[in-house]
Write a protein that holds these residues in place. Structure first.
Motif: not given
Length: 177
Positions: A9-26
């Motif tokens: 969320d912080r990276a999104r707010e700062l418009r950084l070109p970072w992409y996050f992946v939550c893979a697996g079971r929640y």
């Protein structure tokens, strides 16, 4: 996972070109009601396009095929092994070593000790989003906490955790039994 979501969320707010992946079971039951509500809000915003730097599908299960998982994992710039309330090892650490991908890991315990010993990433205090954010920034620049180049010893990690090493240890133990 909550810390990863906060950092994304912080990276999104700062418009950084970072992409996050939550893979697996929640694992829904691992979170209290307030945490589940936050996770549900984030998942809803991901699904409707309001959050565009995060892959998160709480209904998704494990990737069933090892080759498919390896294909996804090999595309990562960093591996997130900053678990909370977890003292054991993780297959993610082995995957990171196999693909020579630096890690953000929780300081201490088995995982943190290995990451520090093999210089395969940076460790952070459990749940510390600010430190995690800075760790990502440094790792993407290839630097350790002291600003030196991070040169992970992935080959030594693989050798120390290879099946042949386990076989040798077991032979040694059985020979002394």
């Amino acid at each position: 996972m909550l810390n990863l979501l906060r950092v994304a969320d912080r990276a999104r707010e700062l418009r950084l070109p970072w992409y996050f992946v939550c893979a697996g079971r929640y694992e829904h039951d691992e979170y209290d009601a307030a945490e589940r509500a936050l996770i549900d809000r984030i998942a809803s915003r991901v699904a409707d396009g309001g959050i565009d730097n995060l892959h998160f599908d709480p209904a998704a299960g494990r990737i069933p095929d090892e080759a498919d998982f390896n294909s996804v994992f090999a595309s990562f710039d960093l591996a997130w092994i900053a678990y909370e309330g977890f003292e054991g090892s993780s297959g993610t650490l082995g995957k990171a070593a196999a693909f020579e991908i630096p890690c953000v890991a929780t300081k201490g315990e088995c995982i943190g000790g290995r990451v520090e010993r093999y210089r395969s990433g940076l460790t952070i205090p459990e749940g510390d989003s600010d430190r995690a954010f800075e760790a990502i920034r440094r790792l993407l620049d290839g630097l350790d906490w002291d600003g030196r180049p991070l040169a992970g010893d992935f080959a030594r990690f693989r050798a120390d955790h290879d099946l042949s090493k386990l076989d040798a240890v077991l032979r040694h133990l059985l020979g002394k039994a």
